[in-house]
Design an enzyme around this catalytic site. Structure first.
Site, PDB file in Angstrom:
ATOM      1  N   GLU A  78      -6.518 116.216  71.577  1.00 23.76           N
ATOM      2  CA  GLU A  78      -6.463 114.762  71.765  1.00 23.76           C
ATOM      3  C   GLU A  78      -6.376 114.421  73.258  1.00 23.76           C
ATOM      4  O   GLU A  78      -5.609 113.615  73.698  1.00 23.76           O
ATOM      5  CB  GLU A  78      -5.271 114.162  71.009  1.00 23.76           C
ATOM      6  N   GLU A 120       2.655 116.918  64.035  1.00 22.38           N
ATOM      7  CA  GLU A 120       3.885 116.415  64.664  1.00 22.38           C
ATOM      8  C   GLU A 120       5.131 116.556  63.782  1.00 22.38           C
ATOM      9  O   GLU A 120       5.911 115.626  63.622  1.00 22.38           O
ATOM     10  CB  GLU A 120       3.675 114.952  65.083  1.00 22.38           C
TER      11      GLU A 120
HETATM   12  O1  G3I Z   1      -9.401  98.862  62.380  1.00 22.71           O
HETATM   13  C1  G3I Z   1      -8.320  98.267  61.633  1.00 22.71           C
HETATM   14  C2  G3I Z   1      -8.497  96.763  61.559  1.00 22.71           C
HETATM   15  O2  G3I Z   1      -9.668  96.484  60.814  1.00 22.71           O
HETATM   16  C3  G3I Z   1      -7.275  96.178  60.905  1.00 22.71           C
HETATM   17  O3  G3I Z   1      -7.389  94.760  60.909  1.00 22.71           O
HETATM   18  C4  G3I Z   1      -6.020  96.586  61.678  1.00 22.71           C
HETATM   19  C5  G3I Z   1      -4.749  96.027  61.083  1.00 22.71           C
HETATM   20  O4  G3I Z   1      -4.366  96.812  59.991  1.00 22.71           O
HETATM   21  O5  G3I Z   1      -5.910  98.030  61.649  1.00 22.71           O
HETATM   22  C6  G3I Z   1      -7.017  98.607  62.302  1.00 22.71           C
HETATM   23  O6  G3I Z   1      -6.860 100.005  62.240  1.00 22.71           O
HETATM   24  C7  G3I Z   1      -5.886 100.545  63.132  1.00 22.71           C
HETATM   25  C8  G3I Z   1      -6.579 101.684  63.864  1.00 22.71           C
HETATM   26  O7  G3I Z   1      -5.652 102.394  64.692  1.00 22.71           O
HETATM   27  C9  G3I Z   1      -7.735 101.223  64.726  1.00 22.71           C
HETATM   28  O8  G3I Z   1      -7.279 100.497  65.786  1.00 22.71           O
HETATM   29  C10 G3I Z   1      -4.754 101.096  62.286  1.00 22.71           C
HETATM   30  O9  G3I Z   1      -4.044 100.033  61.700  1.00 22.71           O
HETATM   31  C11 G3I Z   1      -3.816 101.881  63.173  1.00 22.71           C
HETATM   32  O10 G3I Z   1      -2.836 102.541  62.398  1.00 22.71           O
HETATM   33  C12 G3I Z   1      -4.608 102.984  63.893  1.00 22.71           C
HETATM   34  O11 G3I Z   1      -3.743 103.666  64.809  1.00 22.71           O
HETATM   35  C13 G3I Z   1      -4.141 105.017  65.100  1.00 22.71           C
HETATM   36  C14 G3I Z   1      -2.853 105.853  65.041  1.00 22.71           C
HETATM   37  O12 G3I Z   1      -3.120 107.210  65.446  1.00 22.71           O
HETATM   38  C15 G3I Z   1      -2.271 105.865  63.645  1.00 22.71           C
HETATM   39  O13 G3I Z   1      -3.212 106.415  62.751  1.00 22.71           O
HETATM   40  C16 G3I Z   1      -4.763 105.088  66.485  1.00 22.71           C
HETATM   41  O14 G3I Z   1      -6.032 104.447  66.471  1.00 22.71           O
HETATM   42  C17 G3I Z   1      -4.921 106.532  66.912  1.00 22.71           C
HETATM   43  O15 G3I Z   1      -5.377 106.627  68.258  1.00 22.71           O
HETATM   44  C18 G3I Z   1      -3.592 107.277  66.785  1.00 22.71           C
HETATM   45  O16 G3I Z   1      -3.838 108.624  67.112  1.00 22.71           O
HETATM   46  C19 G3I Z   1      -2.686 109.490  67.081  1.00 22.71           C
HETATM   47  C20 G3I Z   1      -3.110 110.806  66.455  1.00 22.71           C
HETATM   48  O17 G3I Z   1      -3.597 110.580  65.168  1.00 22.71           O
HETATM   49  C21 G3I Z   1      -1.948 111.786  66.471  1.00 22.71           C
HETATM   50  N1  G3I Z   1      -1.441 111.991  67.844  1.00 22.71           N
HETATM   51  C22 G3I Z   1      -1.034 110.736  68.491  1.00 22.71           C
HETATM   52  C23 G3I Z   1      -2.204 109.759  68.518  1.00 22.71           C
HETATM   53  C24 G3I Z   1      -1.828 108.486  69.227  1.00 22.71           C
HETATM   54  O18 G3I Z   1      -0.849 107.823  68.514  1.00 22.71           O
END
Ligand code: G3I
Length: 456
Positions: free
Chosen positions: A367, A262
């Site tokens: 994705e 991105e």
């Molecule tokens: O699992 C932990 C939990 O233990 C913790 O308490 C909590 C608070 O910090 O965080 C949790 O992890 C989160 C994780 O998602 C699981 O839910 C992370 O903070 C959070 O940053 C993470 O977000 C992910 C996001 O990318 C950022 O990395 C999303 O799951 C994921 O679906 C999303 O995917 C992105 C692709 O990488 C790129 N394209 C867009 C797509 C959607 O945004």
């Protein structure tokens, strides 16, 4: 007396009566031996090959005499006069339906009935049950590209349904977030590969590919990188060390990487985002990162990954301009495909394919999820049947488009989540959503059949 003689006598008798001057009522003479047999209604049906919710009805009634016939399709409403050929009838609501054909000739009326059942996942079934769809996993439905899904390390360690479905259906894994810089490189000179290792080790143990996502992404850079206190040269050296250390660790286990994710902005003209990487490494930071990656693992397949490549022609142009500037350092394009039941169009999706194919790049639908609740209706408690059918059709369309690309371009289709309730979209939009192939009970949805249908 010969039958033919009797016919002649009756015919002459009828002729004589019709000429009689006193216009007495014409009596139909029906000789006991020349009786018209009451017609026996019968029909057959087949389930449409194109649409499992539609049946083709065939009137198979046979009779020596003229007869008329009417249908009752069991959906309420008027009876329908039978027409020549097949009657195609579609059932949109699940349930049981009794279909009746009523046939009438001079001797009377008879009916034939059959009962069908309409199942949300399978469509029309005979009442003795639905033919189970082939129990192949998605990965066995194609041998020309990987069928992938995302996972998280805690789900791997918990096992159960999650890992069972992963192993049964998929042959490629992507870490949803645990192989990004903010997780793997949480503080200076301190790596944490524990989550990535859990996912990679599970994949290797189960003969699955791993797609590394994503080395450089402005939304997953740790705070210490965002607030880097060293010089630009030290920043660039840190990035090179991070890419080299990470890819070296997973060399031979992680087949491919989203090196940069991105980098193109959504704003007018789609410039490069003004990320910390661009600020500290310059406008050619993307190429530098791809060079670091190429040096670290020459065998890895290196992707540039982004979203809205189909939905926005301007962004598509900017992305392919960026990719063209990478020369031989890039091997493939990752089109994320966070789409919906209504967009992007077939033509716009095909435009992404065509631009990738023309460059000889591999294509990863990286994705894929398909939104249904476009009205942001907070009150929905389940996926409406009509939306489920449209989602199934869109999955079939997207997979069909992908399945048609030349084999040397094929890489994989990765769905961005296993169960609907695990999708990032639920939190992102804050409304109920069912964008994936499995429901919260790990049941295959119609969307799953759409994915399979796209592979036929
Ligand atoms: O699992 C932990 C939990 O233990 C913790 O308490 C909590 C608070 O910090 O965080 C949790 O992890 C989160 C994780 O998602 C699981 O839910 C992370 O903070 C959070 O940053 C993470 O977000 C992910 C996001 O990318 C950022 O990395 C999303 O799951 C994921 O679906 C999303 O995917 C992105 C692709 O990488 C790129 N394209 C867009 C797509 C959607 O945004």
């Amino acid at each position: 007396m010969e039958k033919i003689t009797k016919y002649l006598i009756v015919s002459l008798g009828l002729f004589w009566l019709s000429c009689s001057s006193d216009n007495e009522e014409i009596k139909t003479i029906v000789d006991d031996d020349i009786s018209v047999v009451e017609v026996q209604a019968s029909f057959e049906y087949t389930i449409s090959e194109e649409d499992p919710y539609a049946i083709l009805l065939e009137n198979t009634t046979e009779s020596d005499s003229d007869f008329s016939a009417v249908w009752d399709f069991g959906k309420g409403g008027e009876k329908v006069a039978d027409k020549a050929g097949f009657e195609e009838v579609r059932y949109t609501e699940t349930g049981e339906y009794t279909i009746t054909l009523e046939a009438t000739n001079v001797a009377g009326t008879s009916t034939a009935t059959k009962t069908i059942k309409v199942d949300q996942r399978y469509g029309v079934c005979s009442t003795n049950g639905c033919e189970e769809l082939p129990q192949n996993g998605l990965k066995e439905e194609t041998d020309t590209f990987a069928v992938g899904v995302i996972t998280q390390s805690y789900r791997i360690s918990e096992g159960g349904n999650h890992t069972q479905v992963l192993k049964k259906e998929f042959n490629s894994l992507t870490a949803e977030y645990e192989m990004k810089m903010n997780i793997m490189y949480p503080s200076p000179n301190n790596y944490d590969f524990s989550a990535g290792d859990a996912i990679v080790d599970f994949a290797v143990a189960n003969d699955m590919y791993v797609h590394g996502h994503a080395l450089i992404w402005h939304e997953a850079s740790p705070d210490w990188v965002e607030n880097f206190t060293g010089s630009d040269a030290e920043f660039e050296k840190m990035v090179e060390d991070y890419i080299t250390t990470t890819m070296t660790r997973y060399k031979g286990k992680v087949r491919s990487w989203d090196v940069v994710n991105e980098a193109v902005d959504e704003s007018a003209g789609n410039p490069l985002r003004n990320s910390i990487f661009r600020q500290r490494m310059g406008g050619d930071y993307v190429k530098k990162c791809f060079q670091f990656a190429r040096n670290a693992d020459p065998d890895a397949i290196l992707f540039y990954n982004d979203f809205n490549i189909a939905a926005s022609s301007g962004k598509r142009t900017a992305i392919f301009d960026l990719v063209d500037g990478l020369g031989g350092l890039v091997d493939g394009l990752g089109a994320q495909m966070h789409i919906s039941i209504d967009y992007p169009s077939t033509e716009d999706i095909q435009a992404v394919v065509d631009a990738t194919v023309s460059r000889g790049l591999k294509l990863h639908f990286s994705e894929l999820d398909i939104r249904t609740n476009l009205e942001n209706d907070k009150n929905l408690s389940s996926l409406p049947t009509e939306k489920a059918a449209r989602q199934k059709a869109k999955f079939k369309e997207v997979v069909n488009i992908y399945n048609a690309v030349p084999s040397e371009i094929k890489f994989g289709v990765t769905v961005w989540g296993l169960r609907d309730n695990e999708s990032w979209l639920v939190d992102f939009f804050g409304v109920p959503e069912w964008p994936l192939l499995f429901d919260e009970n790990y049941n295959k949805k119609q969307a799953y059949d759409g994915f399979v249908g796209g592979l036929q």
